[in-house]
Design a protein around this motif. Structure first.
Motif, PDB file in Angstrom:
ATOM      1  N   MET A 191       0.825  -1.207   0.000  1.00 45.82           N
ATOM      2  CA  MET A 191       0.000   0.000   0.000  1.00 45.82           C
ATOM      3  C   MET A 191       0.864   1.263   0.000  1.00 45.82           C
ATOM      4  N   ALA A 192       1.959   1.247   0.789  1.00 50.26           N
ATOM      5  CA  ALA A 192       2.864   2.396   0.813  1.00 50.26           C
ATOM      6  C   ALA A 192       3.530   2.578  -0.545  1.00 50.26           C
ATOM      7  N   SER A 193       3.885   1.466  -1.183  1.00 54.72           N
ATOM      8  CA  SER A 193       4.496   1.530  -2.509  1.00 54.72           C
ATOM      9  C   SER A 193       3.502   2.056  -3.543  1.00 54.72           C
ATOM     10  N   PHE A 194       2.235   1.643  -3.433  1.00 54.27           N
ATOM     11  CA  PHE A 194       1.197   2.125  -4.350  1.00 54.27           C
ATOM     12  C   PHE A 194       0.985   3.624  -4.175  1.00 54.27           C
ATOM     13  N   ALA A 195       1.006   4.103  -2.930  1.00 54.84           N
ATOM     14  CA  ALA A 195       0.856   5.541  -2.664  1.00 54.84           C
ATOM     15  C   ALA A 195       1.998   6.323  -3.311  1.00 54.84           C
ATOM     16  N   GLU A 196       3.230   5.811  -3.219  1.00 58.21           N
ATOM     17  CA  GLU A 196       4.381   6.465  -3.843  1.00 58.21           C
ATOM     18  C   GLU A 196       4.227   6.482  -5.367  1.00 58.21           C
ATOM     19  N   TYR A 197       3.709   5.386  -5.908  1.00 61.95           N
ATOM     20  CA  TYR A 197       3.483   5.286  -7.354  1.00 61.95           C
ATOM     21  C   TYR A 197       2.518   6.373  -7.831  1.00 61.95           C
ATOM     22  N   LEU A 198       1.407   6.560  -7.098  1.00 60.43           N
ATOM     23  CA  LEU A 198       0.428   7.577  -7.476  1.00 60.43           C
ATOM     24  C   LEU A 198       1.039   8.973  -7.446  1.00 60.43           C
ATOM     25  N   GLN A 199       1.871   9.235  -6.437  1.00 60.05           N
ATOM     26  CA  GLN A 199       2.500  10.557  -6.326  1.00 60.05           C
ATOM     27  C   GLN A 199       3.522  10.785  -7.430  1.00 60.05           C
ATOM     28  N   LYS A 200       4.112   9.717  -7.920  1.00 56.19           N
ATOM     29  CA  LYS A 200       5.083   9.835  -8.998  1.00 56.19           C
ATOM     30  C   LYS A 200       4.383  10.023 -10.348  1.00 56.19           C
ATOM     31  N   ARG A 201       3.223   9.404 -10.488  1.00 52.26           N
ATOM     32  CA  ARG A 201       2.543   9.405 -11.788  1.00 52.26           C
ATOM     33  C   ARG A 201       1.647  10.618 -12.009  1.00 52.26           C
ATOM     34  N   PHE A 202       1.020  11.129 -10.920  1.00 54.68           N
ATOM     35  CA  PHE A 202       0.049  12.202 -11.071  1.00 54.68           C
ATOM     36  C   PHE A 202       0.460  13.454 -10.303  1.00 54.68           C
ATOM     37  N   ARG A 203      -0.159  14.575 -10.671  1.00 50.80           N
ATOM     38  CA  ARG A 203       0.127  15.848 -10.017  1.00 50.80           C
ATOM     39  C   ARG A 203      -1.114  16.358  -9.291  1.00 50.80           C
ATOM     40  N   GLY A 204      -0.909  17.425  -8.514  1.00 47.61           N
ATOM     41  CA  GLY A 204      -2.035  18.088  -7.852  1.00 47.61           C
ATOM     42  C   GLY A 204      -2.725  17.197  -6.836  1.00 47.61           C
ATOM     43  N   ASP A 205      -4.060  17.257  -6.835  1.00 42.29           N
ATOM     44  CA  ASP A 205      -4.857  16.475  -5.887  1.00 42.29           C
ATOM     45  C   ASP A 205      -5.103  15.052  -6.355  1.00 42.29           C
ATOM     46  N   GLY A 206      -4.658  14.718  -7.569  1.00 38.11           N
ATOM     47  CA  GLY A 206      -4.919  13.397  -8.131  1.00 38.11           C
ATOM     48  C   GLY A 206      -4.501  12.237  -7.244  1.00 38.11           C
ATOM     49  N   PRO A 207      -3.241  12.199  -6.768  1.00 39.03           N
ATOM     50  CA  PRO A 207      -2.815  11.076  -5.916  1.00 39.03           C
ATOM     51  C   PRO A 207      -3.669  10.931  -4.662  1.00 39.03           C
ATOM     52  N   HIS A 208      -3.964  12.055  -4.004  1.00 41.65           N
ATOM     53  CA  HIS A 208      -4.766  12.010  -2.780  1.00 41.65           C
ATOM     54  C   HIS A 208      -6.180  11.515  -3.068  1.00 41.65           C
ATOM     55  N   THR A 209      -6.781  12.006  -4.147  1.00 45.22           N
ATOM     56  CA  THR A 209      -8.144  11.621  -4.508  1.00 45.22           C
ATOM     57  C   THR A 209      -8.225  10.135  -4.832  1.00 45.22           C
ATOM     58  N   LEU A 210      -7.286   9.638  -5.650  1.00 41.77           N
ATOM     59  CA  LEU A 210      -7.313   8.231  -6.059  1.00 41.77           C
ATOM     60  C   LEU A 210      -7.050   7.300  -4.878  1.00 41.77           C
ATOM     61  N   PHE A 211      -6.093   7.676  -4.015  1.00 40.87           N
ATOM     62  CA  PHE A 211      -5.782   6.802  -2.888  1.00 40.87           C
ATOM     63  C   PHE A 211      -6.940   6.788  -1.878  1.00 40.87           C
ATOM     64  N   ALA A 212      -7.640   7.915  -1.747  1.00 42.06           N
ATOM     65  CA  ALA A 212      -8.804   7.961  -0.862  1.00 42.06           C
ATOM     66  C   ALA A 212      -9.888   6.996  -1.355  1.00 42.06           C
ATOM     67  N   ARG A 213     -10.109   6.935  -2.678  1.00 44.51           N
ATOM     68  CA  ARG A 213     -11.109   6.009  -3.225  1.00 44.51           C
ATOM     69  C   ARG A 213     -10.632   4.567  -3.082  1.00 44.51           C
ATOM     70  N   PHE A 214      -9.336   4.346  -3.265  1.00 48.75           N
ATOM     71  CA  PHE A 214      -8.799   2.992  -3.107  1.00 48.75           C
ATOM     72  C   PHE A 214      -8.987   2.516  -1.658  1.00 48.75           C
ATOM     73  N   LYS A 215      -8.746   3.410  -0.701  1.00 47.21           N
ATOM     74  CA  LYS A 215      -8.910   3.056   0.705  1.00 47.21           C
ATOM     75  C   LYS A 215     -10.380   2.756   1.018  1.00 47.21           C
ATOM     76  N   LYS A 216     -11.287   3.417   0.295  1.00 45.53           N
ATOM     77  CA  LYS A 216     -12.711   3.138   0.483  1.00 45.53           C
ATOM     78  C   LYS A 216     -13.023   1.694   0.078  1.00 45.53           C
ATOM     79  N   VAL A 217     -12.401   1.236  -1.017  1.00 47.55           N
ATOM     80  CA  VAL A 217     -12.591  -0.144  -1.469  1.00 47.55           C
ATOM     81  C   VAL A 217     -12.001  -1.119  -0.452  1.00 47.55           C
ATOM     82  N   ILE A 218     -10.812  -0.798   0.046  1.00 51.71           N
ATOM     83  CA  ILE A 218     -10.159  -1.657   1.037  1.00 51.71           C
ATOM     84  C   ILE A 218     -11.008  -1.773   2.300  1.00 51.71           C
ATOM     85  N   LYS A 219     -11.565  -0.658   2.736  1.00 53.09           N
ATOM     86  CA  LYS A 219     -12.420  -0.672   3.931  1.00 53.09           C
ATOM     87  C   LYS A 219     -13.638  -1.559   3.709  1.00 53.09           C
ATOM     88  N   ALA A 220     -14.216  -1.486   2.517  1.00 58.50           N
ATOM     89  CA  ALA A 220     -15.364  -2.341   2.195  1.00 58.50           C
ATOM     90  C   ALA A 220     -14.959  -3.813   2.194  1.00 58.50           C
TER      91      ALA A 220
END
Length: 422
Positions: A191-220
């Motif tokens: 999960m930490a590696s995936f978060a780093e990947y998102l920050q490397k690939r996207f700019r702005g609020d994109g990494p935070h937004t995508l990881f927040a939705r991913f965490k929603k799936v994990i919680k479910a």
């Protein structure tokens, strides 16, 4: 150490923080690695040489009688390594399940352990009904991209040629079709590696937004007993919520964009984006506008924001319409959609082509129209409460980031003047 001998090396093969046991390997002098399990058994108080007490971890090991070739040279040796490693990982997981059962009476069901988490994640997306459904899908596709290409070496990026991009997409789709992830493989380290990947690939609020939705799936998944615990706990992508990270279009750039035409342009996309630049609507709102939302007699647009409908008292928005906006809207039957738009991806592709033809060297997405609208009317003297009302914000917290953007634009304008030499 005698000449010709190499020092024995120990290293981790499978498992991470919170996993018990861990699969370890120890190098042997005969060119093989011996596999063993390392168990953590809590800690005990010990005394150092200077008399101080400290916590000492208690560990034990279990030799598996399994070996890996350190440098496999033949196909048979490589196949043997792969099969041996698979057996060792199964043993590690089974020992871990035994420890869970002994400690708390909890054990993952075998059928749950064997499911493909990616297939479950897709079924969750298909059953999802909230307004951010497309973000859930984007989080899903980005997670698959990460699993296939964690270093972003073959993932299509801005600047790639059309041919290279198409070839990369075909290769990734082929690999995604056979990709499987079992629930026990979702570790905190992944999960930490995936978060780093998102920050490397996207700019702005994109990494935070995508990881927040991913965490929603994990919680479910945790709530559905697909996962025993939340591997995302403690993994965060920090963002400054009061900072405007997306590019905005100045009034001069908006005029340039309006004056730019190209063969095959989609007039509905063009009209809708210009409307958003002058009214601050999101894509999810402008695509659903019908003529029933337009009060021609009072020159007003009334609509409910899809993002906050049913969740906020400020979800209803009223925007005054001038002559230019009324001409842009036109007239039609009450149930007719004002701007019949294709998919969000098609709209983005058309927008990027349009801005490129206009010579605008900025990363412009559809949401940039909303940001541009807020910054430009603030820059022209509108007060923050008026802007918050036009954007449908329930308070001033989210609107304040636009005032910071205006301040930075003003500072840049002052600094662009020749240096004053007195």
């Amino acid at each position: 150490m005698a000449k010709g001998k190499t020092k024995s090396r120990k290293y981790l093969i499978d498992g991470g923080n919170g996993d018990n046991p861990k699969l370890m390997a120890q190098s042997l002098s005969d060119g093989r690695d011996s596999l063993y399990l390392e168990f953590y058994l809590g800690y005990e108080l010990a005394e150092s040489a200077n008399g101080r007490e400290y916590k000492k971890a208690r560990r034990s090991t279990e030799r598996l009688g399994l070996y890996l070739w350190q440098a496999p040279r033949t196909t048979a040796e490589r196949r043997q390594n792969r099969d041996t490693l698979e057996v060792a990982k199964r043993v590690r997981f089974e020992r871990g399940q035994q420890m869970l059962e002994n400690a708390g009476g909890y054990r993952l069901r075998k059928d749950i352990r064997e499911i493909n988490f990616l297939a479950w994640m897709w079924s969750y997306y298909e059953a999802y009904t909230k307004a951010d459904k497309r973000h859930i899908k984007r989080a899903y596709t980005c997670f698959i991209d990460y699993l296939i290409d964690p270093e972003c070496k073959s993932t299509p990026m801005p600047g790639w040629s059309k041919g290279d991009r198409a070839e990369a997409v075909r290769n990734m789709e082929h690999r995604a079709a056979v990709l499987k992830v079992r629930p026990p493989q979702l570790t905190k380290e992944m999960m930490a590696s995936f978060a780093e990947y998102l920050q490397k690939r996207f700019r702005g609020d994109g990494p935070h937004t995508l990881f927040a939705r991913f965490k929603k799936v994990i919680k479910a998944a945790v709530e559905a007993d697909i996962l025993q615990k939340d591997p995302c706990r403690g993994v965060v992508i920090k963002t400054d919520g009061n900072a405007l990270k997306k590019d905005v279009l100045s009034l001069d750039e908006i005029r340039l964009l309006i004056d730019t035409h190209y063969p095959g342009e989609n007039d509905n996309i063009r009209r809708a984006f210009i409307f958003c630049l002058y009214c601050g609507l999101r894509w999810c709102d402008v695509k659903d506008l019908t003529y029933a939302n337009v009060d021609h007699s009072n020159r007003l647009l009334r609509f409910e924001q899809a993002k906050t409908k049913g969740h906020s008292a400020a979800s209803g928005v009223i925007i005054p319409l001038n002559d230019g906006l009324l001409r842009l809207i036109g007239r039609g039957d009450r149930d007719d959609v004002i701007f019949p738009l294709p998919s969000h991806n098609m709209c983005l592709k058309a927008l990027r082509h349009w801005t490129g033809r206009a010579g605008i060297d900025k990363h412009i997405t559809w949401h940039c129209a909303r940001h541009s609208f807020a910054v430009n009317i603030l820059n022209n003297g509108a007060n923050i409460k008026t802007v918050a009302s036009l954007l449908g914000h329930s308070g001033l917290k989210h609107t304040e980031k636009y005032t910071r953007a205006v301040d930075s634009l003003k500072e840049a304008a002052i600094n662009s003047l020749p240096e004053l030499d007195l």
